[in-house]
Design a protein around this motif. Structure first.
Motif, mmCIF file in Angstrom:
data_model
loop_
_atom_site.group_PDB
_atom_site.id
_atom_site.type_symbol
_atom_site.label_atom_id
_atom_site.label_comp_id
_atom_site.label_asym_id
_atom_site.label_seq_id
_atom_site.Cartn_x
_atom_site.Cartn_y
_atom_site.Cartn_z
ATOM 1 N N ALA A 267 0.815 -1.214 0.000
ATOM 2 C CA ALA A 267 0.000 0.000 0.000
ATOM 3 C C ALA A 267 0.849 1.265 0.000
ATOM 4 O O ALA A 267 0.492 2.272 -0.621
ATOM 5 C CB ALA A 267 -0.946 0.000 1.201
ATOM 6 N N HIS A 268 1.986 1.227 0.691
ATOM 7 C CA HIS A 268 2.801 2.434 0.836
ATOM 8 C C HIS A 268 4.013 2.464 -0.082
ATOM 9 O O HIS A 268 4.705 3.497 -0.138
ATOM 10 C CB HIS A 268 3.258 2.580 2.300
ATOM 11 C CG HIS A 268 2.131 2.823 3.253
ATOM 12 N ND1 HIS A 268 1.532 4.053 3.408
ATOM 13 C CD2 HIS A 268 1.472 1.989 4.098
ATOM 14 C CE1 HIS A 268 0.574 3.977 4.314
ATOM 15 N NE2 HIS A 268 0.509 2.733 4.753
ATOM 16 N N GLY A 269 4.291 1.377 -0.772
ATOM 17 C CA GLY A 269 5.396 1.365 -1.720
ATOM 18 C C GLY A 269 6.742 1.595 -1.056
ATOM 19 O O GLY A 269 6.988 1.141 0.070
ATOM 20 N N GLU A 270 7.605 2.329 -1.722
ATOM 21 C CA GLU A 270 8.954 2.559 -1.206
ATOM 22 C C GLU A 270 8.964 3.419 0.050
ATOM 23 O O GLU A 270 9.991 3.502 0.735
ATOM 24 C CB GLU A 270 9.811 3.212 -2.303
ATOM 25 C CG GLU A 270 10.011 2.324 -3.527
ATOM 26 C CD GLU A 270 10.886 2.990 -4.570
ATOM 27 O OE1 GLU A 270 11.266 4.156 -4.370
ATOM 28 O OE2 GLU A 270 11.186 2.334 -5.584
ATOM 29 N N ARG A 271 7.859 4.067 0.351
ATOM 30 C CA ARG A 271 7.793 4.925 1.530
ATOM 31 C C ARG A 271 7.437 4.152 2.802
ATOM 32 O O ARG A 271 7.302 4.761 3.869
ATOM 33 C CB ARG A 271 6.733 6.030 1.329
ATOM 34 C CG ARG A 271 7.023 7.005 0.214
ATOM 35 C CD ARG A 271 5.925 8.059 0.136
ATOM 36 N NE ARG A 271 5.783 8.806 1.382
ATOM 37 C CZ ARG A 271 4.785 8.660 2.245
ATOM 38 N NH1 ARG A 271 3.828 7.756 2.020
ATOM 39 N NH2 ARG A 271 4.718 9.397 3.339
ATOM 40 N N TRP A 272 7.296 2.868 2.733
ATOM 41 C CA TRP A 272 6.747 2.148 3.874
ATOM 42 C C TRP A 272 7.577 2.313 5.136
ATOM 43 O O TRP A 272 7.035 2.431 6.239
ATOM 44 C CB TRP A 272 6.571 0.669 3.546
ATOM 45 C CG TRP A 272 7.832 -0.149 3.496
ATOM 46 C CD1 TRP A 272 8.642 -0.317 2.431
ATOM 47 C CD2 TRP A 272 8.403 -0.907 4.565
ATOM 48 N NE1 TRP A 272 9.697 -1.137 2.755
ATOM 49 C CE2 TRP A 272 9.564 -1.520 4.060
ATOM 50 C CE3 TRP A 272 8.039 -1.137 5.890
ATOM 51 C CZ2 TRP A 272 10.373 -2.337 4.838
ATOM 52 C CZ3 TRP A 272 8.844 -1.962 6.681
ATOM 53 C CH2 TRP A 272 9.987 -2.554 6.151
ATOM 54 N N LEU A 273 8.897 2.372 5.004
ATOM 55 C CA LEU A 273 9.732 2.517 6.192
ATOM 56 C C LEU A 273 9.585 3.905 6.795
ATOM 57 O O LEU A 273 9.586 4.076 8.019
ATOM 58 C CB LEU A 273 11.194 2.232 5.832
ATOM 59 C CG LEU A 273 12.162 2.117 7.019
ATOM 60 C CD1 LEU A 273 11.699 1.030 7.979
ATOM 61 C CD2 LEU A 273 13.577 1.824 6.528
#
Length: 316
Positions: A267-273
Motif C-alpha cells: 500500500a505504501h510502496g517505497e515509503r513504507w519505512l
C-alpha cells in the motif's frame, strides 16, 4: 476435534480389550483431550466418552467400566467437569487480551508481552492473518501475515490457519520453528499451490523478543525519532518450499518494535519505512498500532499491525 474424538474412541477400545474397569482408565485420556480443546469440543468429547462408557456397561461383550453406582458417579462427575475446566482455561487466556476503543473499521487489542505490553490492530483486509496467544508465565506469541491463493484467502482458510497457530502456540515450551512447521502443514493441506507470508514473534517472560520472517517485511525498531529495520533474516514463505528450507529465528532489540505485513508495504510502496517513523513517537502502543493501519492518501485501512513495548514505561 476429529483427533480428540478418535483418541476418546481408541481409549475406550483399549480399556475394553485390556479389561480395565477403573473409572480413571476410561476418563483420564478423554479428560486431557477435552481440557486442552475449545469448550464446545470439550463438551462433545465428554458426551462421546459418556456414550462409550454407557455402552461398555450395557453391552458387556468385553469387560468394561464398572457398573456400580460409585464408579459411574465418579466418571460422570469427571466428564462433566471437563467442559468447565476447558472454559475456565480459555477464559483465563482470553482475559489477557483487552479490546480498546477504535473506529468501526479496525479492531485494536492490547495484551501483556513479558514485563511490557503489545497492541495488535486487525482490519479484515484481503488475505489478512493475525492471532495473538498469551503464554503461561507472561510470554506472548503472535502470528501476523498475508495469505496468497484462492483456497487460502477465504474466511474458512484464514480461520483454519489462525486456529492452528493458537493450538500450536499454547504450549509454553513450543519453539518458533515448531510453530512454523505446524503452519506449514496446515497451508499444504488446505492449498498446495498457496502460501503464507508471515512473521512469527515470540516474547518471553523477561521481555526478550525473537522473530522469524517467512516472506514478510522486516521488523522495525525505534531508533531515536526514526524507524530502522531490525535486520531479522528472511526465509521463504510458509508452504512455498520444502520444510527443511526454513530460516532460524533472530533476536530483536529496541524500546519499541513494530511488525507489519506485505499488505502494508504494497500500500505504501517505497515509503513504507518512512511511514513507520511514527512508531518512535508516543507512549501508547495501541494508538501507534491504530495509526499504522491508516491507508495511504485516504485509502481504506491496511492491516494487520503489531506494536510491542518489551519493557514497562518505568524502565524506558
Amino acid at each position: 476435534m476429529r483427533t480428540a474424538l478418535a483418541g476418546t474412541t481408541g481409549n475406550a477400545m483399549l480399556m475394553g480389550l485390556a479389561e480395565v474397569s477403573t473409572p480413571v482408565g476410561w476418563v483420564l485420556l478423554p479428560g486431557l483431550l477435552g481440557v486442552s480443546a475449545r469448550p464446545r469440543v470439550a463438551a462433545l468429547v465428554s458426551a462421546w466418552a459418556g456414550v462409550l462408557l454407557a455402552l461398555s456397561v450395557v453391552v458387556p461383550v468385553i469387560p468394561g467400566h464398572r457398573s456400580d453406582p460409585q464408579a459411574l458417579l465418579a466418571s460422570a462427575a469427571g466428564l462433566a467437569a471437563v467442559p468447565v475446566l476447558a472454559w475456565a482455561r480459555r477464559r483465563t487466556r482470553t482475559a489477557a487480551l483487552a479490546r480498546v476503543a477504535a473506529p468501526t473499521d479496525v479492531a485494536v487489542f492490547t495484551v501483556p508481552a513479558g514485563p511490557g505490553s503489545a497492541a495488535l490492530a486487525i482490519c479484515g483486509t484481503a488475505g489478512e492473518i493475525a492471532a495473538a496467544v498469551p503464554v503461561r508465565g507472561g510470554g506472548l506469541r503472535v502470528l501476523l501475515g498475508t495469505v496468497t491463493g484462492a483456497a487460502l484467502d477465504t474466511p474458512t482458510g484464514r480461520r483454519a490457519i489462525e486456529q492452528a497457530f493458537r493450538r500450536a502456540a499454547a504450549g509454553p515450551r513450543r519453539t518458533v520453528p515448531h510453530l512454523v512447521g505446524a503452519l506449514d502443514r496446515v497451508v499444504r493441506d488446505l492449498a498446495p499451490a498457496g502460501h503464507l507470508r508471515a512473521t512469527i514473534v515470540d516474547v518471553d517472560r523477561a521481555g526478550s523478543v525473537r522473530a522469524v520472517r517467512c516472506g514478510s517485511p522486516d521488523l522495525v525498531v525505534a531508533a531515536g525519532s526514526r524507524a530502522e529495520p531490525a535486520g531479522v533474516p528472511q526465509g521463504p514463505a510458509i508452504g512455498s518450499t520444502e520444510p527443511g528450507d526454513r530460516v532460524a529465528p533472530g533476536p530483536v532489540t529496541g524500546r519499541r518494535i513494530a511488525v507489519v505485513g506485505t499488505g502494508f508495504t504494497d500500500a505504501h510502496g517505497e515509503r513504507w519505512l518512512r511511514v513507520l517513523d511514527q512508531v518512535a513517537a508516543g507512549d501508547d502502543p495501541a494508538r501507534t498500532a491504530l495509526l499504522l493501519t491508516r491507508g495511504a492518501r485516504g485509502a481504506r485501512r491496511t492491516g494487520p499491525a503489531l506494536v510491542i513495548d518489551p519493557e514497562p514505561p518505568s524502565r524506558r
